[in-house]
Design a protein around this motif. Structure first.
Motif, PDB file in Angstrom:
ATOM      1  N   GLN A 121      14.958 -12.994   4.449  1.00  0.00           N
ATOM      2  CA  GLN A 121      14.422 -12.465   5.705  1.00  0.00           C
ATOM      3  C   GLN A 121      15.124 -11.182   6.102  1.00  0.00           C
ATOM      4  N   GLU A 122      16.459 -11.163   5.977  1.00  0.00           N
ATOM      5  CA  GLU A 122      17.184  -9.942   6.319  1.00  0.00           C
ATOM      6  C   GLU A 122      16.811  -8.802   5.383  1.00  0.00           C
ATOM      7  N   PHE A 123      16.645  -9.121   4.113  1.00  0.00           N
ATOM      8  CA  PHE A 123      16.275  -8.077   3.160  1.00  0.00           C
ATOM      9  C   PHE A 123      14.917  -7.466   3.486  1.00  0.00           C
ATOM     10  N   VAL A 124      13.928  -8.300   3.792  1.00  0.00           N
ATOM     11  CA  VAL A 124      12.585  -7.781   4.080  1.00  0.00           C
ATOM     12  C   VAL A 124      12.576  -7.009   5.398  1.00  0.00           C
ATOM     13  N   GLN A 125      13.258  -7.534   6.406  1.00  0.00           N
ATOM     14  CA  GLN A 125      13.297  -6.841   7.699  1.00  0.00           C
ATOM     15  C   GLN A 125      13.974  -5.484   7.575  1.00  0.00           C
ATOM     16  N   ASP A 126      15.088  -5.432   6.834  1.00  0.00           N
ATOM     17  CA  ASP A 126      15.794  -4.158   6.680  1.00  0.00           C
ATOM     18  C   ASP A 126      15.056  -3.187   5.773  1.00  0.00           C
ATOM     19  N   SER A 127      14.079  -3.681   5.024  1.00  0.00           N
ATOM     20  CA  SER A 127      13.306  -2.779   4.166  1.00  0.00           C
ATOM     21  C   SER A 127      12.280  -1.988   4.972  1.00  0.00           C
ATOM     22  N   PHE A 128      11.892  -2.493   6.123  1.00  0.00           N
ATOM     23  CA  PHE A 128      10.902  -1.819   6.981  1.00  0.00           C
ATOM     24  C   PHE A 128      11.442  -1.792   8.402  1.00  0.00           C
ATOM     25  N   VAL A 129      11.959  -0.632   8.862  1.00  0.00           N
ATOM     26  CA  VAL A 129      12.563  -0.472  10.187  1.00  0.00           C
ATOM     27  C   VAL A 129      11.957   0.751  10.855  1.00  0.00           C
ATOM     28  N   PRO A 130      11.990   0.798  12.181  1.00  0.00           N
ATOM     29  CA  PRO A 130      11.472   1.989  12.897  1.00  0.00           C
ATOM     30  C   PRO A 130      12.268   3.229  12.519  1.00  0.00           C
ATOM     31  N   MET A 131      11.559   4.334  12.290  1.00  0.00           N
ATOM     32  CA  MET A 131      12.163   5.595  11.873  1.00  0.00           C
ATOM     33  C   MET A 131      12.290   6.511  13.068  1.00  0.00           C
TER      34      MET A 131
ATOM     35  N   SER B 150       8.171  -9.531  -3.711  1.00  0.00           N
ATOM     36  CA  SER B 150       7.606 -10.818  -4.103  1.00  0.00           C
ATOM     37  C   SER B 150       8.604 -11.654  -4.888  1.00  0.00           C
ATOM     38  N   ALA B 151       9.351 -11.016  -5.774  1.00  0.00           N
ATOM     39  CA  ALA B 151      10.325 -11.766  -6.565  1.00  0.00           C
ATOM     40  C   ALA B 151      11.403 -12.367  -5.682  1.00  0.00           C
ATOM     41  N   GLU B 152      11.836 -11.634  -4.688  1.00  0.00           N
ATOM     42  CA  GLU B 152      12.860 -12.160  -3.788  1.00  0.00           C
ATOM     43  C   GLU B 152      12.325 -13.335  -2.975  1.00  0.00           C
ATOM     44  N   ILE B 153      11.077 -13.250  -2.579  1.00  0.00           N
ATOM     45  CA  ILE B 153      10.474 -14.353  -1.820  1.00  0.00           C
ATOM     46  C   ILE B 153      10.305 -15.577  -2.713  1.00  0.00           C
ATOM     47  N   LEU B 154       9.817 -15.372  -3.929  1.00  0.00           N
ATOM     48  CA  LEU B 154       9.657 -16.498  -4.854  1.00  0.00           C
ATOM     49  C   LEU B 154      10.991 -17.143  -5.171  1.00  0.00           C
TER      50      LEU B 154
END
Length: 1391
Positions: free
Chosen positions: A9-19, A500-504
């Protein structure tokens, strides 16, 4: 996949943040430059909110935003458009990121035990996480999604400006121009009405705080309190800087991007192609000018339309943050709190409010445009499924993968609203919007947009709290396939695969994750393929049932791709981890490939030790590679070894293989070669194969010699001499070597490769502990030429050491130079190999049998002892072929080649009857040199005429003169001592074996030092000869009692004689070249009997091929005084020569060989007699009777037949001499000179029940020969019957006791025989006493006078008396009838 520091969850959230973008004035940049930071870098450690944020969705529901992070970057403009693949500069940067992140050498890896495998590997892969983070941040902004578009812009002005408001206006206009002029495609902006937030930066160390407050109040009036902020920094003075330690939170964000100047330029290249996000980036503004100077025509180079302020700011920022030193030196902890509070205020009051407002506006626009309900939040599926093509002009551009929507298209508005909801963690509304947009894009065949919507819909579904719906993995698969195959955009496909790999992985679906990662490998990027293959390998190892071999296989593939990408260290790590699976599993080709790669990579990384170890494994294993490949491996190994070991240390070389266990060591001088006719003793050499039976035989001979030298007893500390040690000898004790005598070590090499190896400069490696006496030292000597060892053949190298002083020597190894061929001197490596010999396994005690223990093997650890004598033996005129019984004279030379005198010279042989040195008392005068003895006889001869019908010559000799009782023979050298450098020659008589064939005859010479205080008590010298024996004569002899009356024999003097019949046959074959044999003399030797005359013989005693001759001799007993006069038993030799010369049989060599040949049967008789002793009384009685009978018939007469043979060789006639022996043991039994053939024993049935011994019947046949009878009477007797009718004739009956015991004799004259042969004519009668009872003493002769009465003339048989006899001591035995002579006929004539 490997374990990660962040959760999924932290990885996905930090991959898309407000710029958030930043525009700073020059003065504001100067203020932040004091801290060696740009303004964007100043804010970066504080960009994550420490408290929760709140927004309201379109349904006016409050949504909590947790752990929100924003990304702040400087604005960098570029006229270039984004591409579907990473640029070379981006690839180089990512390559450097992975290269800079290496596993720590001291880090403890994870250990997994599965079945037979114990693997140690790194469970985490920080280099992959760094690559993934930088890859996601380096992705350029694209038009089909808005996640990395800027939502706001911070306008920063310093309070020291003359008119701060004017600077704000300028920066606002600059931002508006960049966004709306259309000159720049980058940066991209989320919405047209970008949030502008005004920041007044106040330097507490310089500016006027009151003025700053005044300006800030004016700003709040102009921009509102939620649109501006006063940030006070640099409150730390130089005085307090030394007193307190302020943490540096910027280092962890800036360290990875400060590898070196080139990497920073490459990073700028990637940032210029799109906005960067994440905490690991540096400001783009401050390095733009550096890149423009270093990279001509670089994509990040600003055009002429860029603002001068921006150029200047970037130039200054490059000079500050790019330098070395700590960051934030002017910032106090209060300043840190001010910055953190600023970010909190900006995000909560400015950014989130702005996002909430735009979500509502977009929602209202979409609802009004569709004519549907007021809220998308409550809309049904029908409302979002319009399915119509968006309204576009005819001239709309199209891409290769679908339509390009204009910015105002409703489909993009839905996507924009979905991205906004995703950024503020409203995942449910975001999923609905993505799902709706996905269907619109698919209906329009806008595949790029559809793939993006599918990707984010899957991520939003995964991140929804409570997981109302399962993760739609098929969305991700479709998106990846569309990106890769339809859109040809590997960058987006890779991002989708990473997510996807991280989620799987988080769901435990490692197999699906591995398949996805493997599918993403391609030839366009080796680095990406290597990283993904490595993660796939970790998926296989992290399964519930780990797939070890798949893990190893994919690690090999990953290492190969790492190598192609230039990541040598990572490639080496992958191969080393995979090697744990393949090692010692029988996959030799795979092992060779892995070891070869590890060796090359280690050498490239300047790790020569690891490279040598890897190449060593290739060469030591039994390789199945081709010869060409093995040659390549060998060249690589030699090259690496030469580079590594250029110093003086000697490395351990793996080639060739040394069979340490078969190492042989030889002590002593190499044997001197014979010169001319001399034949040197064979002794021991390394060319001889070891034989256990031969070793036992030599040991037995040496024991005989030692016992003879020590008065018949063997010392307790006796150890057999071992000149050559190998794996089969007893090596538990230290061998003894002698000073100044070489030690030769034979080392066996084996080449396991199919290519030749060249060895040169071989020498031994040794350690020496010297005694304290001498001052010399031991020096190694190598006498081995370069050896070329072909293929898998084994060869031995013999190396020589010459010790010069006493002490302890330890041979530890071999030093040599190794090269591929003798011509490749440039690739020659000098190294060593140790000689480690394991002793025999101990198997004596129970503990030894229950465990595996090995005893010591000390064959390479000799003790050097003081000087000892060393003798060489040479043989002259020594034959290789002899006739059976042939006598040949040779010479033996003894040489002392040492510096120490020797004594106690003895010899023993396996065939003691083969040779003799003669006895000093009976040895004839011999020539001094062998050449002068060519035509001389080996015998001692006297010229005499033949002795037909004459008395034989008699000689009485003691057996002790010939030393026949011992097999050890003392060698009669003059003085008994042989001084250093002296030599002596002695005659040696040889006699051909009695049995034909090839005979192996072994001699063992023994000698001692005159100095007795040495650890070596004696030394021995071996010699082995092979003699081919051919047939000569066959002699058969038998004996019987003579019937001649005692008074008729003048020589016997009252004792009866014996007739000896000798049958001689020439059985020689024509192959030996013998023409004929001459019997020149027959001699007898006995303690009791001797020959007295020749009764019959051939005129010339000559025998041709296959001819036979019969001889008859008379023998008589020796005189009793002569036999018993001395306490020592002596033998009487009687010679009867049949030629013109007499050979003295009692002298050397005839007497020597007689006694030596006689010893073997005598010993056998003795042993057999001892074995035949019984325990029962009945057996004792039977033995007594048998002994009496045997003594009665015992003869013990030995016959010596001496012959000469004439041979023609090379047109020269040679005379050969020889003698044959026949031992007559008893009367009536035939004896032969031929050795009896060994007959195979008959098989005897097993008896499982003991049987009673068969009673021994009394030997009646033998007892009938106790008494010998003779009748003496006139053969013709004339009587006048007319005058007297009774004719009385006197008859004398002679009784001879043939035994050595008292015998009772009963004579019955009235006995009438029933045999018709007993009476020829009419019967007669004995008159006078007709029955006698007598007792005869041993060997007594008694004569009785009888009278026979005849009534008429005729022929009568007088042999009618019945004579019974028995031994006097045998009381229970009845008398036995004695054998009588032939019929005694008498003729009675009438007068």
């Amino acid at each position: 996949m490997a374990q990660c520091v962040q959760s999924v969850q932290e990885f996905v959230q930090d991959s898309f943040v407000p710029m958030v973008a930043v525009l700073c004035s020059e003065e504001a940049e100067r203020v932040t430059r004091k801290n060696n930071l740009s303004f964007a870098e100043l804010l970066r450690p504080f960009c994550r909110l420490t408290s929760e944020g709140h927004i309201r969705d379109p349904n006016n529901q409050v949504l909590v935003v947790k752990n929100l992070r924003i990304c702040v970057n400087n604005i960098v403009t570029t006229p270039n458009t984004a591409t579907a693949a990473l640029s070379p500069a981006q690839k180089r940067f990512l390559n450097e990121v992975v290269l800079s992140c290496q596993p720590q050498e001291s880090a403890v890896g994870s250990v997994i035990a599965t079945g037979e495998y114990n693997l140690n590997f790194s469970a985490t892969t920080p280099w992959f996480e760094a690559y993934r983070e930088n890859f996601l941040q380096s992705m350029p902004a694209s038009d089909h999604e808005f996640l990395n578009h800027y939502l706001a812009c911070l306008l920063v002005v310093s309070s020291t400006e003359a008119v701060p408001v004017e600077q704000f206006i300028k920066l606002s206009q600059e931002q508006h121009r960049i966004q709306h002029s259309g000159e720049y495609t980058s940066p991209k902006w989320f919405i047209p009405n970008t949030l502008k937030y005004y920041v007044l930066l106040h330097d507490m160390g310089e500016g006027d705080e009151q003025r700053a407050d005044t300006v800030y109040e004016d700003m709040k009036q102009r921009y509102g309190s939620q649109g501006c902020y006063l940030l006070k920094i640099n409150s730390r003075t130089l005085s307090t800087e030394k007193d307190e330690q302020i943490p540096d939170p910027w280092s962890q964000y800036l360290h990875r991007n400060s590898l070196h100047s080139q990497v920073r330029c490459v990073a700028l290249s990637m940032r210029s192609q799109g906005s960067w996000s994440g905490s690991g980036t540096v400001g783009l503004n401050y390095i733009a000018d550096t890149v423009s100077n270093n990279l001509d025509g670089h994509p990040l180079q600003l055009d002429s339309g860029s603002s001068s302020a921006s150029k200047k700011a970037t130039r200054e920022s490059d000079n500050t943050s790019g330098g070395t030193g700590s960051h934030g030196t002017c910032l106090s902890l209060n300043d840190h709190d001010h910055i953190r509070q600023f970010i909190q205020e900006f995000t909560s009051r400015g950014l989130l409010s702005h996002i909430e407002k735009n979500i509502r506006q977009l929602n209202d626009q979409l609802v009004s445009r569709k004519g549907l309900s007021r809220s998308l939040f409550t809309a049904t599926k029908k409302w979002f499924g319009g399915g119509k093509v968006p309204e576009k002009s005819i001239s709309e551009p199209k891409s290769t993968f679908g339509l390009l929507y204009p910015p105002e298209a409703p489909e993009l508005q839905i996507r924009k609203m979905a991205d906004l909801c995703f950024l503020v963690q409203h995942y449910e509304l975001a999923y609905n919007c993505y799902h709706t947009a996905k269907k619109d894009f698919l209906s329009d065949q806008a595949m790029l947009y559809a793939a993006g919507a599918l990707e984010m819909a899957a991520v939003a579904a995964f991140l929804q709290a409570g997981a109302p719906r399962p993760y739609p993995a098929h969305y991700m698969d479709t998106a990846i396939q569309t990106y890769r195959d339809v859109c040809k955009n590997m960058v987006l496909a890779e991002r989708c695969a990473l997510l996807s790999a991280e989620i799987l992985k988080s769901q435990g679906k490692y197999s699906e994750a591995a398949a996805l990662l493997i599918k993403m490998t391609s030839e366009d990027s080796d680095l990406r393929s290597a990283l993904l293959l490595e993660q796939a390998a970790h998926c296989f190892i992290n399964m519930k049932n780990p797939m070890i071999r798949k893990f190893a296989f994919h690690m090999i593939l990953s290492g190969h791709r790492f190598s192609k990408a230039g990541q040598k260290r990572h490639a080496l790590r992958c191969y080393c981890q995979a090697m744990q699976v393949y090692k010692d599993r029988g996959w030799s080709l795979a092992e060779d490939h892995i070891n070869f790669t590890i060796g090359r990579q280690s050498f490239t990384l300047r790790q020569p030790e690891n490279a040598v170890t890897a190449f060593r494994q290739i060469l030591t294993n039994d390789s199945r590679q081709t010869a060409t490949q093995q040659a390549a491996f060998l060249r690589e190994y030699l090259f690496v070894h030469k580079v590594k070991h250029s110093q003086l240390s000697l490395p351990q070389l793996p080639l060739p293989c040394i069979h340490s266990s078969v190492t042989r060591i030889y002590f002593g001088h190499e044997r001197c070669l014979a010169e001319g006719e001399k034949q040197a003793a064979t002794h021991v050499s390394l060319d001889q194969e070891y034989d256990q039976d031969l070793a036992a035989m030599w040991c037995n001979l040496e024991e005989q010699l030692v016992a003879s030298a020590n008065r018949g007893s063997i010392p307790v500390n006796f150890q057999p001499t071992q000149y050559c040690l190998n794996s089969q000898t007893d090596n538990q004790r230290h061998p003894l070597a002698v000073v100044e005598e070489p030690i030769i070590v034979e080392v066996t090499f084996r080449n396991p490769l199919k290519v030749p190896l060249a060895l040169s400069n071989l020498s031994l490696l040794w350690k020496f502990t010297a005694d304290s006496s001498p001052n010399d030292r031991t020096t190694p000597q190598s006498t081995v030429e370069p050896i070329t060892n072909e293929e898998t053949l084994a060869t031995g190298a013999r190396l020589r050491l010459l010790p010069h002083r006493t002490g302890q020597l330890n041979i530890v190894g071999v030093v040599y130079s190794l090269s591929e061929t003798q011509q490749t001197i440039d690739l020659m490596v000098c190294g060593k190999q140790d000689l480690n010999i394991q002793g025999l396994r101990l198997n004596q005690t129970k503990e030894d049998k229950m465990s595996v223990k090995h005893g010591p093997d000390r064959r390479l650890d000799p003790i050097i002892t003081p000087s000892m004598p060393l003798m060489e033996v040479f043989f002259l005129q020594f034959p290789t072929a002899l006739l059976c019984g042939e006598i040949r004279k040779a010479y033996v030379e003894f040489c002392n080649v040492s510096s120490v005198a020797l004594c106690g010279l003895r010899v023993v042989s396996t065939h003691p009857d083969f040779f003799t040195f003669g006895s000093q008392a009976t040895t004839p005068v011999t020539p001094l040199t062998p050449t002068s003895a060519e035509n001389c006889s080996a015998y001692k001869t006297l010229a005499t005429p033949p002795q037909l019908d004459s008395v034989a010559s008699e000689v009485l000799v003691s057996a002790e003169v010939f030393s026949q009782f011992s097999s050890v023979m003392d060698i009669p050298i003059e003085g008994g001592t042989l001084l250093p450098g002296e030599s002596t020659q002695l005659p040696l008589w040889l006699r051909g074996p009695d049995q034909e064939g090839v005979h192996e005859i072994n001699f063992l010479f023994y000698y001692e030092s005159t100095e007795k205080r040495n650890k070596i008590s004696h030394r021995v010298l071996r010699h082995t000869v092979f003699i081919c024996a051919s047939r000569s004569l066959s002699v058969q002899a038998s004996a019987s009692r003579s019937s001649v009356p005692p008074h008729h024999s003048t020589k016997e003097k009252g004792s009866s004689g014996t007739l000896v019949f000798i049958d001689v046959e020439n059985i020689n074959t024509s192959e030996s070249g013998v023409r004929e044999f001459h019997i020149i003399q027959v001699s007898s030797s006995s303690q009791h009997w001797l020959f007295v005359s020749v009764l019959s013989s051939l005129p010339d005693c000559k025998l041709g091929s296959r001819e036979r001759a019969k001889l008859c001799f008379r023998a008589t007993r020796c005189k009793p005084p002569r036999a018993t006069s001395d306490t020592v038993k002596k033998y009487t030799f009687a010679d009867l020569n049949l030629g013109n010369e007499r050979i003295i049989s009692s002298s050397t060599p005839c007497g020597d060989f007689f006694f030596r040949c006689r010893r073997t049967p005598a010993l056998s008789r003795t042993s057999s007699s001892t074995k035949s002793q019984g325990t029962a009384s009945s057996e004792n009685k039977a033995d007594d009777i048998t002994n009496i009978v045997k003594k009665c018939n015992e003869l013990d007469l030995n016959i010596i037949v001496i012959w000469k043979a004439y041979v023609v060789e090379d047109n020269k006639q040679l005379i050969l001499e020889g003698q044959l022996h026949v031992a007559l043991q008893s009367l009536g039994k035939e004896a032969t000179s031929l050795a009896p053939k060994e007959e195979a024993q008959e098989m005897v049935l097993l008896k499982f029940k003991s049987e009673l011994p068969v009673p021994v019947p009394p030997p009646s046949a033998e007892l009938s020969q106790l008494i010998k009878t003779n009748l003496h009477y006139p053969e013709i007797y004339t009587h006048p019957f007319g005058h007297n009718s009774l004719c009385l004739v006197p008859v004398t009956l002679s009784l001879s006791n043939c035994s050595m015991a008292l015998v009772d004799v009963l004579i019955d004259l009235q006995h009438k025989s029933n045999s018709p042969e007993s009476e020829v004519h009419h019967s007669f009668t004995w008159v006078g006493q007709t029955q006698y009872k007598l007792q005869l003493k041993p060997q007594e002769v008694l004569a009785l006078t009888l009278r026979a009465c005849f009534l008429q003339a005729g022929v009568y048989n007088l042999n009618t008396p019945r004579i019974l006899a028995k031994p006097t001591e045998q009381m229970s035995l009845s008398e036995t009838s004695q054998q009588t002579a032939s019929p005694a006929l008498i003729i009675i004539n009438k007068a």
